[in-house]
Design a protein around this motif. Structure first.
Motif, PDB file in Angstrom:
ATOM      1  N   PRO A  13      99.495 -45.846  -2.527  1.00 53.14           N
ATOM      2  CA  PRO A  13      99.256 -47.282  -2.717  1.00 53.14           C
ATOM      3  C   PRO A  13      97.783 -47.667  -2.691  1.00 53.14           C
ATOM      4  N   VAL A  14      96.967 -46.946  -1.920  1.00 56.03           N
ATOM      5  CA  VAL A  14      95.535 -47.252  -1.893  1.00 56.03           C
ATOM      6  C   VAL A  14      94.922 -47.052  -3.278  1.00 56.03           C
ATOM      7  N   LEU A  15      95.196 -45.903  -3.890  1.00 55.62           N
ATOM      8  CA  LEU A  15      94.621 -45.621  -5.205  1.00 55.62           C
ATOM      9  C   LEU A  15      95.251 -46.491  -6.289  1.00 55.62           C
ATOM     10  N   GLN A  16      96.547 -46.787  -6.149  1.00 56.38           N
ATOM     11  CA  GLN A  16      97.200 -47.649  -7.139  1.00 56.38           C
ATOM     12  C   GLN A  16      96.589 -49.039  -7.122  1.00 56.38           C
ATOM     13  N   LEU A  17      96.391 -49.596  -5.942  1.00 55.57           N
ATOM     14  CA  LEU A  17      95.768 -50.921  -5.887  1.00 55.57           C
ATOM     15  C   LEU A  17      94.349 -50.871  -6.444  1.00 55.57           C
ATOM     16  N   ALA A  18      93.617 -49.806  -6.117  1.00 59.07           N
ATOM     17  CA  ALA A  18      92.249 -49.695  -6.611  1.00 59.07           C
ATOM     18  C   ALA A  18      92.201 -49.745  -8.135  1.00 59.07           C
ATOM     19  N   LYS A  19      93.141 -49.085  -8.786  1.00 58.04           N
ATOM     20  CA  LYS A  19      93.146 -49.024 -10.249  1.00 58.04           C
ATOM     21  C   LYS A  19      93.788 -50.254 -10.887  1.00 58.04           C
ATOM     22  N   LEU A  20      94.707 -50.907 -10.185  1.00 58.23           N
ATOM     23  CA  LEU A  20      95.462 -52.018 -10.771  1.00 58.23           C
ATOM     24  C   LEU A  20      94.922 -53.391 -10.391  1.00 58.23           C
ATOM     25  N   SER A  21      94.047 -53.456  -9.415  1.00 61.07           N
ATOM     26  CA  SER A  21      93.565 -54.734  -8.917  1.00 61.07           C
ATOM     27  C   SER A  21      93.007 -55.616 -10.025  1.00 61.07           C
ATOM     28  N   GLY A  22      92.257 -55.016 -10.918  1.00 60.85           N
ATOM     29  CA  GLY A  22      91.656 -55.795 -11.995  1.00 60.85           C
ATOM     30  C   GLY A  22      92.652 -56.375 -12.969  1.00 60.85           C
ATOM     31  N   MET A  23      93.896 -55.898 -12.935  1.00 59.37           N
ATOM     32  CA  MET A  23      94.937 -56.397 -13.834  1.00 59.37           C
ATOM     33  C   MET A  23      95.769 -57.503 -13.203  1.00 59.37           C
ATOM     34  N   LEU A  24      95.505 -57.801 -11.941  1.00 57.73           N
ATOM     35  CA  LEU A  24      96.282 -58.838 -11.265  1.00 57.73           C
ATOM     36  C   LEU A  24      95.799 -60.221 -11.701  1.00 57.73           C
ATOM     37  N   ALA A  25      96.740 -61.057 -12.095  1.00 61.66           N
ATOM     38  CA  ALA A  25      96.413 -62.420 -12.517  1.00 61.66           C
ATOM     39  C   ALA A  25      95.967 -63.253 -11.315  1.00 61.66           C
ATOM     40  N   PRO A  26      95.150 -64.264 -11.530  1.00 62.39           N
ATOM     41  CA  PRO A  26      94.843 -65.198 -10.437  1.00 62.39           C
ATOM     42  C   PRO A  26      96.142 -65.749  -9.852  1.00 62.39           C
ATOM     43  N   GLY A  27      96.246 -65.755  -8.528  1.00 60.41           N
ATOM     44  CA  GLY A  27      97.462 -66.244  -7.891  1.00 60.41           C
ATOM     45  C   GLY A  27      98.596 -65.241  -7.836  1.00 60.41           C
ATOM     46  N   ALA A  28      98.316 -63.993  -8.215  1.00 64.05           N
ATOM     47  CA  ALA A  28      99.358 -62.959  -8.181  1.00 64.05           C
ATOM     48  C   ALA A  28      99.740 -62.636  -6.740  1.00 64.05           C
ATOM     49  N   SER A  29     100.835 -61.891  -6.594  1.00 62.82           N
ATOM     50  CA  SER A  29     101.309 -61.484  -5.276  1.00 62.82           C
ATOM     51  C   SER A  29     101.401 -59.971  -5.211  1.00 62.82           C
ATOM     52  N   VAL A  30     100.893 -59.409  -4.111  1.00 66.56           N
ATOM     53  CA  VAL A  30     101.015 -57.978  -3.832  1.00 66.56           C
ATOM     54  C   VAL A  30     101.922 -57.825  -2.617  1.00 66.56           C
ATOM     55  N   LEU A  31     102.875 -56.907  -2.720  1.00 64.84           N
ATOM     56  CA  LEU A  31     103.805 -56.660  -1.623  1.00 64.84           C
ATOM     57  C   LEU A  31     103.821 -55.169  -1.328  1.00 64.84           C
ATOM     58  N   LEU A  32     103.708 -54.802  -0.065  1.00 64.70           N
ATOM     59  CA  LEU A  32     103.814 -53.412   0.362  1.00 64.70           C
ATOM     60  C   LEU A  32     105.075 -53.236   1.188  1.00 64.70           C
ATOM     61  N   THR A  33     105.767 -52.132   0.965  1.00 60.50           N
ATOM     62  CA  THR A  33     106.943 -51.827   1.767  1.00 60.50           C
ATOM     63  C   THR A  33     106.538 -50.975   2.956  1.00 60.50           C
ATOM     64  N   ALA A  34     106.693 -51.518   4.154  1.00 62.74           N
ATOM     65  CA  ALA A  34     106.466 -50.755   5.380  1.00 62.74           C
ATOM     66  C   ALA A  34     107.826 -50.293   5.901  1.00 62.74           C
ATOM     67  N   SER A  35     108.041 -50.311   7.183  1.00 67.39           N
ATOM     68  CA  SER A  35     109.320 -49.915   7.773  1.00 67.39           C
ATOM     69  C   SER A  35     109.351 -50.316   9.228  1.00 67.39           C
ATOM     70  N   LEU A  71     104.251 -52.372  -4.123  1.00 70.77           N
ATOM     71  CA  LEU A  71     103.940 -50.977  -3.838  1.00 70.77           C
ATOM     72  C   LEU A  71     105.006 -50.456  -2.878  1.00 70.77           C
ATOM     73  N   ASN A  72     106.010 -49.823  -3.458  1.00 69.67           N
ATOM     74  CA  ASN A  72     107.247 -49.511  -2.753  1.00 69.67           C
ATOM     75  C   ASN A  72     107.524 -48.013  -2.664  1.00 69.67           C
ATOM     76  N   ALA A  73     106.829 -47.194  -3.456  1.00 67.27           N
ATOM     77  CA  ALA A  73     107.116 -45.759  -3.497  1.00 67.27           C
ATOM     78  C   ALA A  73     106.754 -45.093  -2.166  1.00 67.27           C
TER      79      ALA A  73
END
Length: 246
Positions: free
Chosen positions: A114-136, A85-87
């Motif tokens: 990113p909050v809404l994107q994760l909410a909608k995409l969470s169910g598509m994440l494979a077991p053991g997947a990785s989520v990365l957020l770009t902070a600063s 989640l980089n946008a």
């Protein structure tokens, strides 16, 4: 065999800068990428460069309806092994210059997106997947003109820590990339003179004495997105030349 062989990674804001650099590396290591962005010219250029191992989608993270649309478009390519989640966008303003419109715009893209994107995409994440957020590193720099942007990135850091707990039962890791001054088009909103002055000031604070490259940031991102970081979650990785180590 590359680290991303037979894996699919979605990168929001991936048509330029760190996201695009990461996409190149993922493809070179055997993976497929789904990229989102707003600039149609950059999206076309990314598609042409990356070829058939990339799916390029026009998407506005600030629009609350776009997250559901993105999920519909991604569904056919699920499961996702990685979600970056980089946008985001930035603008400079002293505290007394911030108004409701500027607050809402930056929060919509950098936090609600990113909050809404994760909410909608969470169910598509494979077991053991990785989520990365770009902070600063702005979240720690205390710069007078970046208070609003810094607040959005502080929120991202907090989100990642909570999500790491929430998704741990599925074996899904959540981490945060904290870039410092990176040579991308991210500050293109500034006039050339202001841009060079701002960047020179920031770089003067960096112990390594230079800005980083998009590839250097992407290298750390790919570590966190890959199984090399299989026991890393809830962490922040600074790629900042030592800017915030004090």
């Amino acid at each position: 065999m590359g680290r991303f062989e037979s894996k699919t990674v979605l990168i929001t804001g991936g048509s330029s800068g760190m996201g695009l650099a990461g996409a190149r590396r993922i493809i070179s290591e055997g993976g497929k990428v789904i990229l989102t962005g707003l600039n149609e010219a950059r999206l076309r250029s990314a598609q042409q460069e990356l070829g058939d191992r990339a799916i390029v989608i026009s998407n506005d993270a600030a629009d609350p309806d776009e997250s559901a649309k993105l999920a519909d478009q991604v569904q056919a390519h699920a499961p996702l092994n990685g979600l970056w989640l980089n946008a985001a966008f930035a603008s400079l303003a002293m505290p007394e210059q911030v108004n409701a419109a500027s607050f809402d715009a930056m929060m919509a893209t950098n936090v609600r997106g990113p909050v809404l994107q994760l909410a909608k995409l969470s169910g598509m994440l494979a077991p053991g997947a990785s989520v990365l957020l770009t902070a600063s590193s702005s979240a720690y720099e205390m710069a007078a003109a970046t208070s609003l942007y810094s607040a959005t990135k502080g929120a991202v850091i907090a989100l990642a820590r909570s999500w790491a707990t929430a998704l741990a039962s599925r074996g899904i890791r959540v981490n945060t990339l904290v870039p410092g001054p990176i040579e991308t088009n991210f500050r293109s909103f500034l006039p050339d003179e202001a841009k060079s002055g701002f960047e020179a000031f920031v770089v003067s604070q960096v112990p390594l004495g230079r800005a980083g490259t998009a590839d250097e940031a992407a290298a750390v991102a790919l570590f966190l997105l890959s199984d090399d970081a299989s026991f890393v979650t809830g962490s922040q990785y600074a790629v900042d030349g030592g800017l915030i180590m004090h």
